[in-house]
Design an enzyme around this catalytic site. Structure first.
Site, PDB file in Angstrom:
ATOM      1  CB  SER A   1      -0.978  -0.145   1.092  1.00 42.90           C
ATOM      2  OG  SER A   1      -2.254   0.919   0.940  1.00 42.90           O
TER       3      SER A   1
ATOM      4  CG  ASP B   1      -2.516   3.891  -2.103  1.00 47.62           C
ATOM      5  OD1 ASP B   1      -3.224   3.915  -3.423  1.00 47.62           O
ATOM      6  OD2 ASP B   1      -2.624   3.027  -1.114  1.00 47.62           O
TER       7      ASP B   1
ATOM      8  CG  ASP C   1      -2.506  -0.788  -2.896  1.00 52.71           C
ATOM      9  OD1 ASP C   1      -2.502   0.633  -2.510  1.00 52.71           O
ATOM     10  OD2 ASP C   1      -3.529  -1.467  -2.314  1.00 52.71           O
TER      11      ASP C   1
ATOM     12  CG  ASP D   1      -5.930   0.869  -1.389  1.00 49.99           C
ATOM     13  OD1 ASP D   1      -5.259   1.703  -1.243  1.00 49.99           O
ATOM     14  OD2 ASP D   1      -5.997  -0.201  -0.451  1.00 49.99           O
TER      15      ASP D   1
END
Length: 462
Positions: free
Chosen positions: A106, A250, A252, A254
């Site tokens: 993340s 970010d 990834d 999400d």
């Protein structure tokens, strides 16, 4: 170096010794534990797992280890390669898969990676499942398949496009209005997979995208957490390009944050507020966010005639509360948008599409939009814990001290005052107590946080 095992998955730093870091041995061990749990949970003849990763440097290595471990257990793997967390979540039910694994840490720096684990719905595992997997790993209770029963890996690189297709099919995504608005944005992809997915989405919506750090090398050009102090280059580029606003995600994809046309942060907390405002204007209903998120969502929800509920911190808790209250939108104040009409997971792509629809229909600047919402300011502080300190006892004493304010103890201690609130909770990942406050000014929020910190220290010394 660090290895953190939790019910939501395993994450750690690359390199070092087994059991203390996310080494190849640890990646195999926990992938095998997940595969073993999956067989116990699903109890069928054939198993399929979707696997994707962000662009961090260790991603290909970790993904190959994870996929081939599953193959060794007789589990078939759908390899999405470079992908996003929400894309993997969307792919799991579309593939009729039994689960999914996302290789991403993340917003953590490049030396980190993690295995994030999904169920057959493409949703994060609950605490019971997570604990079962940790127990299997601890006991080394995994068994592997004989040579004639090995799994197979199939590659599908189309899922980012398919994810975008699903976003654009949503009735509330007003693609015609967005295209007609002739918007120009600067997008910071932090050299991860957002650099692939977001420009594709913007192009299909007719938005002119100036790309910043969109080469998915995993060599992050700045701290990858989408906070104001890390986004000086984006701010400069928005002003230089004369853009309507800036977008950052970010690694990834999400979490989602916006920057207004002046190069100032729209506010990570207000990503959900704006998207909820748009959805509620079309479909009245309820909303959910976690206890550490802005009160502005409650205000906006109630202005549309809906009800707001706060959940414990953690995406799985938000999702459960959303289902329990039949919420039409929800998420977390860190810029995570959960829109159930697409799927129950934080998704920056659907957040961007909803925000653009709102902006195009309102025909106002991003700074004007921000000014239209209730204005709150947050303070996020922490106290480093002394070894062997009884944190639960301290939190219990704080709850008792504010008993007249009817504090919530669902997740730490949340105390709501008339014009402000404070949320105290121990971190699951660091030896700290987090102190989040919100008030009508930054000074009031900081003052409240400092007051609570002093009280915690006084309690801990007694």
């Amino acid at each position: 170096m660090t290895l953190i095992k939790s019910i939501s998955g395993i994450r750690g730093t690359i390199g070092g010794s087994v059991g203390d870091n996310l080494t190849p041995i640890d990646a195999v061990k926990f992938a095998a534990a997940y595969g073993t749990w999956l067989k116990q949970y699903r109890q069928k003849d054939n198993y399929r797992v979707v696997v994707g990763r962000d662009a961090r440097i260790s991603g290909e290595m970790i993904q190959n280890l994870v996929m081939n471990t599953l193959v060794g257990m007789g589990i078939h793997v759908v390899d999405l390669g470079l992908s996003t967390t929400p894309t993997v979540e969307v792919a799991v039910p579309m593939e009729h898969a039994d689960g999914g694994i996302i290789l991403t840490a993340s917003h953590n720096p490049k030396q980190w990676n993690a295995l994030k684990l999904l169920n057959e719905k493409g949703e994060f595992l609950d605490g019971k499942a997570g604990e079962a997997i940790l127990k299997i790993a601890e006991q080394d209770a995994s068994e592997f398949s004989e040579v004639d029963n090995l799994g197979k890996i199939t590659t599908n690189a189309a899922y980012i496009d398919m994810h975008i297709d699903e976003v654009l099919k949503l009735p509330l995504v007003n693609a015609k209005a967005i295209d007609k608005a002739n918007l120009k944005v600067v997008f910071d992809g932090v050299n991860s997979t957002g650099g692939i997915a977001v420009p594709l989405l913007l192009d299909r919506l007719g938005v002119h995208c100036v790309k910043l750090y969109c080469n998915p090398t995993g060599d992050f050009p700045h701290n990858p957490e989408p906070l104001k102090e890390h986004l000086g280059d984006l701010s400069e580029a928005v002003i230089k390009e004369g853009a309507d606003f800036g977008i950052v995600v970010d690694p990834d994809v999400d979490r989602l944050a916006f920057m207004d046309e002046k190069g100032d942060m729209f506010g990570e907390e207000y990503t959900l507020v704006a998207c909820a405002d748009y959805v509620l204007s079309k479909i009245p209903g309820n909303t959910v966010s976690n206890m550490s998120s802005t009160r502005a969502l409650k205000d906006v929800t109630e202005s549309h005639g809906g009800s707001y509920t706060a959940s414990a911190v953690g995406e799985v808790n938000v999702v459960k509360m959303m289902k329990d209250t039949n919420a039409v939108i929800g998420g977390e104040g860190n810029g995570g948008i959960i829109y159930p009409d697409l799927h129950y997971g934080r998704d920056a792509l659907v957040g961007i599409a909803l925000f653009l629809s709102l902006l195009a229909e309102k025909k106002m600047s991003v700074s004007e939009l921000k000014a239209s919402y209730p204005l709150y300011f947050m303070s996020k502080k922490k106290i480093q814990l002394i070894p062997n300190l009884d944190v639960d006892a301290i939190l219990k004493e704080m709850a008792k001290a504010y008993e007249s304010s009817n504090p919530s103890t669902i997740d730490g201690v949340k105390i709501d005052f008339e014009d402000s609130w404070v949320h105290l909770r121990k971190s699951n990942t660091e030896p700290i107590i987090r102190i989040y406050t919100e008030a009508g000014s930054q000074m009031e929020a900081d003052t409240l946080a400092d007051k609570i910190i002093s009280e915690i220290k006084a309690v801990s010394e007694n």
